[in-house]
Design a protein around this motif. Sequence first.
Motif, PDB file in Angstrom:
ATOM      1  N   ALA A 167       0.840  -1.186   0.000  1.00  0.00           N
ATOM      2  CA  ALA A 167       0.000   0.000   0.000  1.00  0.00           C
ATOM      3  C   ALA A 167       0.879   1.240   0.000  1.00  0.00           C
ATOM      4  O   ALA A 167       1.949   1.277   0.588  1.00  0.00           O
ATOM      5  N   GLY A 168       0.389   2.308  -0.633  1.00  0.00           N
ATOM      6  CA  GLY A 168       1.082   3.569  -0.601  1.00  0.00           C
ATOM      7  C   GLY A 168       1.963   3.810  -1.808  1.00  0.00           C
ATOM      8  O   GLY A 168       2.323   4.939  -2.099  1.00  0.00           O
ATOM      9  N   SER A 169       2.395   2.807  -2.507  1.00  0.00           N
ATOM     10  CA  SER A 169       3.222   3.011  -3.682  1.00  0.00           C
ATOM     11  C   SER A 169       2.339   3.439  -4.842  1.00  0.00           C
ATOM     12  O   SER A 169       1.151   3.138  -4.881  1.00  0.00           O
ATOM     13  N   GLU A 170       2.952   4.134  -5.804  1.00  0.00           N
ATOM     14  CA  GLU A 170       2.156   4.712  -6.881  1.00  0.00           C
ATOM     15  C   GLU A 170       1.459   3.656  -7.711  1.00  0.00           C
ATOM     16  O   GLU A 170       0.381   3.859  -8.239  1.00  0.00           O
ATOM     17  N   LEU A 171       2.077   2.483  -7.816  1.00  0.00           N
ATOM     18  CA  LEU A 171       1.513   1.406  -8.616  1.00  0.00           C
ATOM     19  C   LEU A 171       0.785   0.372  -7.764  1.00  0.00           C
ATOM     20  O   LEU A 171       0.507  -0.710  -8.219  1.00  0.00           O
ATOM     21  N   ILE A 242      -6.062  -0.854 -10.044  1.00  0.00           N
ATOM     22  CA  ILE A 242      -4.723  -0.271 -10.144  1.00  0.00           C
ATOM     23  C   ILE A 242      -4.867   1.180 -10.560  1.00  0.00           C
ATOM     24  O   ILE A 242      -5.834   1.563 -11.234  1.00  0.00           O
ATOM     25  N   ASP A 243      -3.933   2.012 -10.125  1.00  0.00           N
ATOM     26  CA  ASP A 243      -3.929   3.433 -10.432  1.00  0.00           C
ATOM     27  C   ASP A 243      -3.840   3.623 -11.949  1.00  0.00           C
ATOM     28  O   ASP A 243      -2.860   3.231 -12.579  1.00  0.00           O
ATOM     29  N   SER A 244      -4.873   4.231 -12.524  1.00  0.00           N
ATOM     30  CA  SER A 244      -4.894   4.371 -13.984  1.00  0.00           C
ATOM     31  C   SER A 244      -3.837   5.342 -14.486  1.00  0.00           C
ATOM     32  O   SER A 244      -3.369   5.235 -15.616  1.00  0.00           O
ATOM     33  N   VAL A 245      -3.424   6.301 -13.640  1.00  0.00           N
ATOM     34  CA  VAL A 245      -2.391   7.245 -14.065  1.00  0.00           C
ATOM     35  C   VAL A 245      -1.108   6.511 -14.399  1.00  0.00           C
ATOM     36  O   VAL A 245      -0.411   6.799 -15.370  1.00  0.00           O
ATOM     37  N   ALA A 246      -0.776   5.492 -13.570  1.00  0.00           N
ATOM     38  CA  ALA A 246       0.478   4.759 -13.779  1.00  0.00           C
ATOM     39  C   ALA A 246       0.425   3.905 -15.038  1.00  0.00           C
ATOM     40  O   ALA A 246       1.382   3.882 -15.808  1.00  0.00           O
ATOM     41  N   VAL A 247      -0.689   3.192 -15.228  1.00  0.00           N
ATOM     42  CA  VAL A 247      -0.731   2.259 -16.364  1.00  0.00           C
ATOM     43  C   VAL A 247      -1.014   2.948 -17.684  1.00  0.00           C
ATOM     44  O   VAL A 247      -0.714   2.412 -18.747  1.00  0.00           O
ATOM     45  N   LEU A 248      -1.593   4.163 -17.643  1.00  0.00           N
ATOM     46  CA  LEU A 248      -1.838   4.895 -18.883  1.00  0.00           C
ATOM     47  C   LEU A 248      -0.704   5.881 -19.175  1.00  0.00           C
ATOM     48  O   LEU A 248      -0.874   6.836 -19.936  1.00  0.00           O
ATOM     49  N   ARG A 249       0.421   5.661 -18.532  1.00  0.00           N
ATOM     50  CA  ARG A 249       1.581   6.518 -18.685  1.00  0.00           C
ATOM     51  C   ARG A 249       1.993   6.752 -20.140  1.00  0.00           C
ATOM     52  O   ARG A 249       2.304   7.871 -20.543  1.00  0.00           O
ATOM     53  N   PRO A 250       2.023   5.681 -20.988  1.00  0.00           N
ATOM     54  CA  PRO A 250       2.429   5.927 -22.386  1.00  0.00           C
ATOM     55  C   PRO A 250       1.539   6.953 -23.091  1.00  0.00           C
ATOM     56  O   PRO A 250       2.039   7.749 -23.887  1.00  0.00           O
ATOM     57  N   LEU A 251       0.231   6.959 -22.794  1.00  0.00           N
ATOM     58  CA  LEU A 251      -0.652   7.930 -23.420  1.00  0.00           C
ATOM     59  C   LEU A 251      -0.341   9.328 -22.919  1.00  0.00           C
ATOM     60  O   LEU A 251      -0.323  10.304 -23.685  1.00  0.00           O
ATOM     61  N   ASP A 252      -0.069   9.462 -21.605  1.00  0.00           N
ATOM     62  CA  ASP A 252       0.307  10.769 -21.065  1.00  0.00           C
ATOM     63  C   ASP A 252       1.565  11.286 -21.766  1.00  0.00           C
ATOM     64  O   ASP A 252       1.682  12.468 -22.079  1.00  0.00           O
ATOM     65  N   ARG A 253       2.522  10.370 -21.992  1.00  0.00           N
ATOM     66  CA  ARG A 253       3.761  10.771 -22.659  1.00  0.00           C
ATOM     67  C   ARG A 253       3.471  11.295 -24.065  1.00  0.00           C
ATOM     68  O   ARG A 253       4.004  12.315 -24.486  1.00  0.00           O
ATOM     69  N   GLU A 254       2.585  10.592 -24.781  1.00  0.00           N
ATOM     70  CA  GLU A 254       2.261  11.025 -26.137  1.00  0.00           C
ATOM     71  C   GLU A 254       1.611  12.409 -26.141  1.00  0.00           C
ATOM     72  O   GLU A 254       1.921  13.256 -26.973  1.00  0.00           O
ATOM     73  N   MET A 255       0.732  12.633 -25.150  1.00  0.00           N
ATOM     74  CA  MET A 255       0.063  13.932 -25.087  1.00  0.00           C
ATOM     75  C   MET A 255       1.060  15.045 -24.779  1.00  0.00           C
ATOM     76  O   MET A 255       1.006  16.131 -25.354  1.00  0.00           O
ATOM     77  N   ILE A 327       9.014   9.817 -16.681  1.00  0.00           N
ATOM     78  CA  ILE A 327       8.623   8.700 -17.556  1.00  0.00           C
ATOM     79  C   ILE A 327       9.507   7.490 -17.284  1.00  0.00           C
ATOM     80  O   ILE A 327       9.034   6.349 -17.182  1.00  0.00           O
ATOM     81  N   ALA A 328      10.829   7.713 -17.147  1.00  0.00           N
ATOM     82  CA  ALA A 328      11.744   6.599 -16.880  1.00  0.00           C
ATOM     83  C   ALA A 328      11.444   5.953 -15.530  1.00  0.00           C
ATOM     84  O   ALA A 328      11.461   4.727 -15.390  1.00  0.00           O
ATOM     85  N   ARG A 329      11.140   6.794 -14.513  1.00  0.00           N
ATOM     86  CA  ARG A 329      10.842   6.248 -13.182  1.00  0.00           C
ATOM     87  C   ARG A 329       9.581   5.406 -13.205  1.00  0.00           C
ATOM     88  O   ARG A 329       9.525   4.307 -12.639  1.00  0.00           O
ATOM     89  N   ARG A 330       8.543   5.887 -13.890  1.00  0.00           N
ATOM     90  CA  ARG A 330       7.288   5.132 -13.949  1.00  0.00           C
ATOM     91  C   ARG A 330       7.457   3.847 -14.749  1.00  0.00           C
ATOM     92  O   ARG A 330       6.835   2.825 -14.434  1.00  0.00           O
ATOM     93  N   GLN A 331       8.297   3.870 -15.776  1.00  0.00           N
ATOM     94  CA  GLN A 331       8.550   2.656 -16.548  1.00  0.00           C
ATOM     95  C   GLN A 331       9.176   1.582 -15.669  1.00  0.00           C
ATOM     96  O   GLN A 331       8.805   0.404 -15.721  1.00  0.00           O
ATOM     97  N   GLU A 332      10.153   1.991 -14.841  1.00  0.00           N
ATOM     98  CA  GLU A 332      10.793   1.037 -13.930  1.00  0.00           C
ATOM     99  C   GLU A 332       9.784   0.481 -12.923  1.00  0.00           C
ATOM    100  O   GLU A 332       9.779  -0.722 -12.625  1.00  0.00           O
ATOM    101  N   ALA A 333       8.917   1.359 -12.393  1.00  0.00           N
ATOM    102  CA  ALA A 333       7.918   0.904 -11.423  1.00  0.00           C
ATOM    103  C   ALA A 333       6.931  -0.065 -12.050  1.00  0.00           C
ATOM    104  O   ALA A 333       6.544  -1.069 -11.444  1.00  0.00           O
ATOM    105  N   LEU A 334       6.524   0.219 -13.313  1.00  0.00           N
ATOM    106  CA  LEU A 334       5.576  -0.673 -13.993  1.00  0.00           C
ATOM    107  C   LEU A 334       6.215  -2.028 -14.278  1.00  0.00           C
ATOM    108  O   LEU A 334       5.580  -3.079 -14.139  1.00  0.00           O
ATOM    109  N   GLU A 335       7.500  -2.040 -14.670  1.00  0.00           N
ATOM    110  CA  GLU A 335       8.189  -3.307 -14.914  1.00  0.00           C
ATOM    111  C   GLU A 335       8.277  -4.126 -13.631  1.00  0.00           C
ATOM    112  O   GLU A 335       8.124  -5.355 -13.647  1.00  0.00           O
ATOM    113  N   ALA A 336       8.528  -3.449 -12.475  1.00  0.00           N
ATOM    114  CA  ALA A 336       8.562  -4.164 -11.196  1.00  0.00           C
ATOM    115  C   ALA A 336       7.201  -4.750 -10.867  1.00  0.00           C
ATOM    116  O   ALA A 336       7.076  -5.878 -10.381  1.00  0.00           O
ATOM    117  N   SER A 337       6.122  -3.981 -11.163  1.00  0.00           N
ATOM    118  CA  SER A 337       4.766  -4.482 -10.899  1.00  0.00           C
ATOM    119  C   SER A 337       4.454  -5.691 -11.768  1.00  0.00           C
ATOM    120  O   SER A 337       3.862  -6.675 -11.312  1.00  0.00           O
TER     121      SER A 337
END
Length: 522
Positions: A167-171, A242-255, A327-337
Motif C-alpha cells: 500500500a502507498g506506492s504509486e503502482l 490499479i492506479d490508472s495514471v500509472a498504467v496509462l503513462r504511455p498515453l500521457d507521454r504522447e500527449m 517517464i523513466a521512473r514510472r517505466q521502472e515501477a511498472l516493470e517491477a509491478s
Amino acid sequence: MTHLAIVARAENLRAVGERQQQAAMASVRLFEELLDSVKLAMRAGAADASRWSATPAECVAGAARMADSHPFIRRVAVVDGDGRVRCTGVGLAPGISLADRPFVRHALATGEVVLGTPVVSRLTAEVVLPVALAIPDEAGRAPDKPALLTAELDLDWMVRQVAGSEAGSELARFAVLVSDDGLVVAEYPQPSGHAEETSRRLVETVLSAPLGWAELQDAEGRDSIVGFAHMLSMGLALAVGIDSVAVLRPLDREMLVTLVLALLTAALGITTAMAMARRAIGRPVLALTDAARALASGAPSPPLPTGAWYGEFEILKQAFRRMTSEIARRQEALEASNSELEAANRLLIDLAERDSLTGLANRRAFDLALEAAWKRGLREATPVAVLIIDLDHFKQFNDRYGHLEGDACLMRVAGLLMAMQLRPYDLAARLGGEEFAVLLPDSDVPGAVAVGERIRAALHDMMLLHEGSPLGFVTASIGAASMVPLGPAEPRVLLAAADRALYAAKAAGRDRVSAEGWAVAA
C-alpha cells in the motif's frame, strides 16, 4: 486533445481493463486455493480437538495454538453438541449460542468442512467468513461434549495476499471482497478517509455483472481501473484495481510530446528575418524537437545542450528533463509491478498442478510429464516406464476408520513416495482416490519392477494399521510397464499396459508387483 489522442486513450484503456479483468479471475483462483488450505487445516485440527478441548484451560490454549499456526485463521472456537461455545482461543465465551447458524447445523449433520457466508460474529461483532467441521467422536454425540470446531477466517489477510503490492506506492493495487447482498466484507489497503460514496459505486459496479471491468475512483479518490469476478459457489465477488495514471503513462507521454511539438512548431514559424533570435530560439527548438521525436518513438532521448537558454526556453528545457525523468521512473515501477504479477501467475500454475490433499503432482501434471517423456523416448529410441500403485482394500479402510483417517493414510503414502530416492527427472503423482503413479523415463521393466518392490517394502516398514487387510496393515498392488515409443502409438498404450499389470497383481492375491512389457509400441 486531438481525435487520434482520444482514440488512442480509449484503446489503451480497453486493453488495461481487460488485463485487470484477467487479474481478477486469477485472484479468484488464488482465493479459492487459500480456502482449500483452510479446509486442510480444519481437518487436521478437528482430528486432535477432542483431546485438547477436555478442560477449559486446555481448550483455550489449543484453540489459540491452532489460530496462531495458520495466518489465514483469525479465531478458533470449540462448540458443544447443544450449539453453545465451549471456548475460544482468546478466552472462554459462556452462554454464546451458535445453534441457529446454518453453517453450524450443516457441519453437525454432514461431518464435512462447511464454509458459511459472511456474517456478523457473535464473539466480536465483526463481519467474518465462518468455517466449521464436526469433531470425530466414535462414542456418540452428547450435548455437553465438544462437537464442532469453528474458525473465523482473516479475510483482511486473504485479500491482502491477492492485492499483489504494498500500500502507498504509486503502482499499488487494491482489492475489495464484496458479498452478493452488497456488503464490503474486506478491503486492502484500508481507506484513510470517508469513502462511502466511492464504496457504493464500486459495489454497484461489481454486482452489475458476473465478470467485467470499469474505470472508477478508489477509496483515496484516485482514478483507477478495476477488474472484478464472482465466486458463484460462495456468494462473493472480488475486485482488484490499479492506479490508472500509472498504467496509462504511455498515453500521457504522447500527449506531452504532442504539446511540446505544437509549441516548437509555432516557434519555428517565426520569421527568419529575426537573425538575432536564431541563436537564442532556433537551436533550443531543434534540440527539443529531436528529443521529443526520440521520446515519442521509444528511443533514448539525446542529451540537451548544456548552458543556460534564453528566457522561457530554459523553463521548457527543465520541464522537459523532469518529464523524461518521470517517464523513466514510472517505466521502472511498472516493470517491477509486472514482475510481481508474473510471480503470482507462476504460483497459480504450480497450485493448479499439485494435488491439494497430498502435495504430489496431480493427474494433469502427470499427463503432461508423460507426454514429454514419450516424445523424448520417440526421438531417442529410449524406453519409458510407469508404475500404477493402488492401495489394497482401501474402501474397507475408509468404512472402518472414516474418511479423515483415510485422508491421513493417503498423505502418509504420499510422504513415502516423496521420500523415495528417485532420480531428478522421475515423477510421483496422485491419479485420484487411492491410486498413485510413478513416471520412470529411460527405465526398462526390471528397473521399474525394482522401484516398485522398494515402494512395496517401504510401505510394509510403515506398518499402517488396517484390520481389514489380511496382513493387518496397509499394502499395495503395483502394476509396472515399460515401452520404447515407436510409430503412431500414444502414451495411453503404456498406461493401459500398466493397468493390466495392476489388475494381474490384484488377481494374484494383492500386495505384489506385476509387470507387463518389455514391449515396443508400434
